[in-house]
Write a protein that holds these residues in place. Structure first.
Motif, PDB file in Angstrom:
ATOM      1  N   ALA A  69      91.095 150.032  32.115  1.00 25.51           N
ATOM      2  CA  ALA A  69      90.305 150.747  33.121  1.00 25.51           C
ATOM      3  C   ALA A  69      89.092 149.944  33.557  1.00 25.51           C
ATOM      4  O   ALA A  69      88.684 149.999  34.718  1.00 25.51           O
ATOM      5  CB  ALA A  69      89.877 152.103  32.568  1.00 25.51           C
ATOM      6  N   LEU A  70      88.530 149.180  32.623  1.00 22.19           N
ATOM      7  CA  LEU A  70      87.342 148.386  32.921  1.00 22.19           C
ATOM      8  C   LEU A  70      87.671 146.997  33.478  1.00 22.19           C
ATOM      9  O   LEU A  70      86.759 146.227  33.785  1.00 22.19           O
ATOM     10  CB  LEU A  70      86.489 148.230  31.655  1.00 22.19           C
ATOM     11  CG  LEU A  70      85.844 149.517  31.158  1.00 22.19           C
ATOM     12  CD1 LEU A  70      85.265 149.309  29.760  1.00 22.19           C
ATOM     13  CD2 LEU A  70      84.770 149.990  32.127  1.00 22.19           C
ATOM     14  N   ASN A  71      88.965 146.672  33.561  1.00 18.94           N
ATOM     15  CA  ASN A  71      89.408 145.373  34.069  1.00 18.94           C
ATOM     16  C   ASN A  71      88.805 144.230  33.259  1.00 18.94           C
ATOM     17  O   ASN A  71      88.138 143.349  33.795  1.00 18.94           O
ATOM     18  CB  ASN A  71      89.099 145.224  35.556  1.00 18.94           C
ATOM     19  CG  ASN A  71      89.782 144.008  36.151  1.00 18.94           C
ATOM     20  OD1 ASN A  71      90.808 143.541  35.647  1.00 18.94           O
ATOM     21  ND2 ASN A  71      89.225 143.481  37.226  1.00 18.94           N
ATOM     22  N   ARG A  72      89.066 144.252  31.968  1.00 15.37           N
ATOM     23  CA  ARG A  72      88.563 143.224  31.055  1.00 15.37           C
ATOM     24  C   ARG A  72      89.745 142.504  30.402  1.00 15.37           C
ATOM     25  O   ARG A  72      90.075 142.736  29.247  1.00 15.37           O
ATOM     26  CB  ARG A  72      87.665 143.848  29.976  1.00 15.37           C
ATOM     27  CG  ARG A  72      86.418 144.518  30.507  1.00 15.37           C
ATOM     28  CD  ARG A  72      85.471 143.460  31.095  1.00 15.37           C
ATOM     29  NE  ARG A  72      84.225 144.025  31.544  1.00 15.37           N
ATOM     30  CZ  ARG A  72      83.925 144.291  32.806  1.00 15.37           C
ATOM     31  NH1 ARG A  72      84.798 144.049  33.757  1.00 15.37           N
ATOM     32  NH2 ARG A  72      82.752 144.775  33.131  1.00 15.37           N
ATOM     33  N   PRO A  73      90.435 141.617  31.150  1.00 17.10           N
ATOM     34  CA  PRO A  73      91.664 140.999  30.640  1.00 17.10           C
ATOM     35  C   PRO A  73      91.477 140.151  29.386  1.00 17.10           C
ATOM     36  O   PRO A  73      92.359 140.133  28.521  1.00 17.10           O
ATOM     37  CB  PRO A  73      92.175 140.164  31.813  1.00 17.10           C
ATOM     38  CG  PRO A  73      90.999 139.975  32.718  1.00 17.10           C
ATOM     39  CD  PRO A  73      90.113 141.171  32.515  1.00 17.10           C
ATOM     40  N   HIS A  74      90.367 139.456  29.260  1.00 14.71           N
ATOM     41  CA  HIS A  74      90.157 138.628  28.059  1.00 14.71           C
ATOM     42  C   HIS A  74      90.090 139.515  26.818  1.00 14.71           C
ATOM     43  O   HIS A  74      90.766 139.254  25.813  1.00 14.71           O
ATOM     44  CB  HIS A  74      88.874 137.799  28.210  1.00 14.71           C
ATOM     45  CG  HIS A  74      88.555 136.987  27.004  1.00 14.71           C
ATOM     46  ND1 HIS A  74      89.206 135.822  26.699  1.00 14.71           N
ATOM     47  CD2 HIS A  74      87.676 137.209  25.999  1.00 14.71           C
ATOM     48  CE1 HIS A  74      88.733 135.342  25.558  1.00 14.71           C
ATOM     49  NE2 HIS A  74      87.809 136.163  25.109  1.00 14.71           N
ATOM     50  N   CYS A 104      94.677 155.127  35.905  1.00 11.46           N
ATOM     51  CA  CYS A 104      93.734 154.096  36.364  1.00 11.46           C
ATOM     52  C   CYS A 104      94.228 153.356  37.596  1.00 11.46           C
ATOM     53  O   CYS A 104      93.485 152.574  38.170  1.00 11.46           O
ATOM     54  CB  CYS A 104      93.470 153.087  35.249  1.00 11.46           C
ATOM     55  SG  CYS A 104      92.756 153.813  33.783  1.00 11.46           S
ATOM     56  N   GLY A 105      95.476 153.556  37.944  1.00  9.39           N
ATOM     57  CA  GLY A 105      96.051 152.901  39.107  1.00  9.39           C
ATOM     58  C   GLY A 105      97.112 151.890  38.714  1.00  9.39           C
ATOM     59  O   GLY A 105      97.018 151.236  37.671  1.00  9.39           O
ATOM     60  N   VAL A 106      98.124 151.806  39.547  1.00  6.63           N
ATOM     61  CA  VAL A 106      99.241 150.900  39.281  1.00  6.63           C
ATOM     62  C   VAL A 106      98.776 149.450  39.134  1.00  6.63           C
ATOM     63  O   VAL A 106      99.247 148.750  38.238  1.00  6.63           O
ATOM     64  CB  VAL A 106     100.343 151.070  40.353  1.00  6.63           C
ATOM     65  CG1 VAL A 106     101.407 149.993  40.224  1.00  6.63           C
ATOM     66  CG2 VAL A 106     100.971 152.459  40.241  1.00  6.63           C
ATOM     67  N   PRO A 107      97.851 148.950  39.965  1.00  4.83           N
ATOM     68  CA  PRO A 107      97.415 147.561  39.751  1.00  4.83           C
ATOM     69  C   PRO A 107      96.843 147.321  38.346  1.00  4.83           C
ATOM     70  O   PRO A 107      97.088 146.267  37.758  1.00  4.83           O
ATOM     71  CB  PRO A 107      96.344 147.356  40.830  1.00  4.83           C
ATOM     72  CG  PRO A 107      96.766 148.280  41.930  1.00  4.83           C
ATOM     73  CD  PRO A 107      97.275 149.507  41.208  1.00  4.83           C
ATOM     74  N   ALA A 108      96.120 148.283  37.812  1.00  5.80           N
ATOM     75  CA  ALA A 108      95.596 148.134  36.446  1.00  5.80           C
ATOM     76  C   ALA A 108      96.740 148.088  35.444  1.00  5.80           C
ATOM     77  O   ALA A 108      96.725 147.301  34.496  1.00  5.80           O
ATOM     78  CB  ALA A 108      94.640 149.278  36.106  1.00  5.80           C
ATOM     79  N   GLY A 109      97.748 148.919  35.650  1.00  3.31           N
ATOM     80  CA  GLY A 109      98.909 148.912  34.768  1.00  3.31           C
ATOM     81  C   GLY A 109      99.690 147.613  34.856  1.00  3.31           C
ATOM     82  O   GLY A 109     100.087 147.047  33.833  1.00  3.31           O
ATOM     83  N   VAL A 110      99.909 147.138  36.070  1.00  4.05           N
ATOM     84  CA  VAL A 110     100.639 145.882  36.268  1.00  4.05           C
ATOM     85  C   VAL A 110      99.910 144.734  35.575  1.00  4.05           C
ATOM     86  O   VAL A 110     100.520 143.910  34.890  1.00  4.05           O
ATOM     87  CB  VAL A 110     100.838 145.599  37.779  1.00  4.05           C
ATOM     88  CG1 VAL A 110     101.334 144.181  38.021  1.00  4.05           C
ATOM     89  CG2 VAL A 110     101.793 146.616  38.387  1.00  4.05           C
ATOM     90  N   ASP A 111      98.600 144.688  35.750  1.00  5.49           N
ATOM     91  CA  ASP A 111      97.819 143.627  35.124  1.00  5.49           C
ATOM     92  C   ASP A 111      97.866 143.732  33.600  1.00  5.49           C
ATOM     93  O   ASP A 111      97.940 142.714  32.905  1.00  5.49           O
ATOM     94  CB  ASP A 111      96.369 143.689  35.616  1.00  5.49           C
ATOM     95  CG  ASP A 111      95.635 142.384  35.425  1.00  5.49           C
ATOM     96  OD1 ASP A 111      96.182 141.329  35.796  1.00  5.49           O
ATOM     97  OD2 ASP A 111      94.516 142.421  34.885  1.00  5.49           O
ATOM     98  N   ARG A 114     101.122 142.312  32.433  1.00  4.27           N
ATOM     99  CA  ARG A 114     101.101 140.855  32.579  1.00  4.27           C
ATOM    100  C   ARG A 114     100.340 140.219  31.407  1.00  4.27           C
ATOM    101  O   ARG A 114     100.814 139.264  30.796  1.00  4.27           O
ATOM    102  CB  ARG A 114     100.455 140.462  33.906  1.00  4.27           C
ATOM    103  CG  ARG A 114     100.433 138.952  34.154  1.00  4.27           C
ATOM    104  CD  ARG A 114      99.787 138.569  35.494  1.00  4.27           C
ATOM    105  NE  ARG A 114     100.429 139.235  36.614  1.00  4.27           N
ATOM    106  CZ  ARG A 114      99.835 140.167  37.385  1.00  4.27           C
ATOM    107  NH1 ARG A 114      98.575 140.521  37.163  1.00  4.27           N
ATOM    108  NH2 ARG A 114     100.481 140.726  38.387  1.00  4.27           N
ATOM    109  N   ASN A 115      99.196 140.745  31.111  1.00  6.67           N
ATOM    110  CA  ASN A 115      98.389 140.199  30.018  1.00  6.67           C
ATOM    111  C   ASN A 115      99.065 140.381  28.668  1.00  6.67           C
ATOM    112  O   ASN A 115      99.051 139.474  27.831  1.00  6.67           O
ATOM    113  CB  ASN A 115      96.996 140.832  30.020  1.00  6.67           C
ATOM    114  CG  ASN A 115      96.116 140.228  31.080  1.00  6.67           C
ATOM    115  OD1 ASN A 115      95.708 139.082  30.972  1.00  6.67           O
ATOM    116  ND2 ASN A 115      95.839 140.980  32.122  1.00  6.67           N
ATOM    117  N   ALA A 116      99.649 141.527  28.435  1.00  9.03           N
ATOM    118  CA  ALA A 116     100.346 141.771  27.166  1.00  9.03           C
ATOM    119  C   ALA A 116     101.538 140.836  27.018  1.00  9.03           C
ATOM    120  O   ALA A 116     101.784 140.307  25.926  1.00  9.03           O
ATOM    121  CB  ALA A 116     100.776 143.223  27.065  1.00  9.03           C
TER     122      ALA A 116
END
Length: 127
Positions: A69-74, A104-111, A114-116
């Motif tokens: 939700a916070l967009n913290r990929p690292h 949180c939105g599909v873009p957050a889920g997609v990201d 990807r990161n996982a």
């Protein structure tokens, strides 16, 4: 600083994230960011993660969702590893990210996926 809480936090932090990761974070700290390392170890890991109300696995699920939700990929990648250490399965992590996509939105889920997948690929190569 409360030494007992800090020590409990250090033990939990290392058990979730690994000795090498935590030792590197602490030993590479300088005068500027050392207070942040201390705060993280004492309060985040010692005070909150050290509470009995939730299992470490449940706390990992919460962290995964909040970091998405916070967009913290690292940090998300770090906590995907930690969630696996805490007994979460890849399937359970997938379900957390499905929930993230809706709330949180599909873009957050997609990201998140990807990161996982990057973390999973890295771990699979080490096998």
């Amino acid at each position: 600083m409360d030494k007992a809480t800090y020590d409990r936090g250090l033990k939990i932090r290392k058990s979730v994230l690994g000795d090498e990761f935590v030792d590197k974070a602490i030993t590479s700290a300088d005068d500027f960011n050392r207070p942040m390392q201390d705060l993280t170890t004492e309060y985040c890991w010692g005070y909150v993660w050290g509470r009995d109300g939730l299992s470490h696995k449940t706390r990992s699920f919460l962290n995964l969702a909040m970091l998405c939700a916070l967009n913290r990929p690292h940090e998300l990648k770090t906590h995907v590893r930690g969630a696996l250490t805490n007994g979460a399965t890849r399937e359970e992590i997938r379900e957390v990210f499905m929930q993230v996509a809706i709330y949180c939105g599909v873009p957050a889920g997609v990201d998140a996926f990807r990161n996982a997948r990057e973390v999973f690929a890295e771990l699979d190569q080490k096998k």
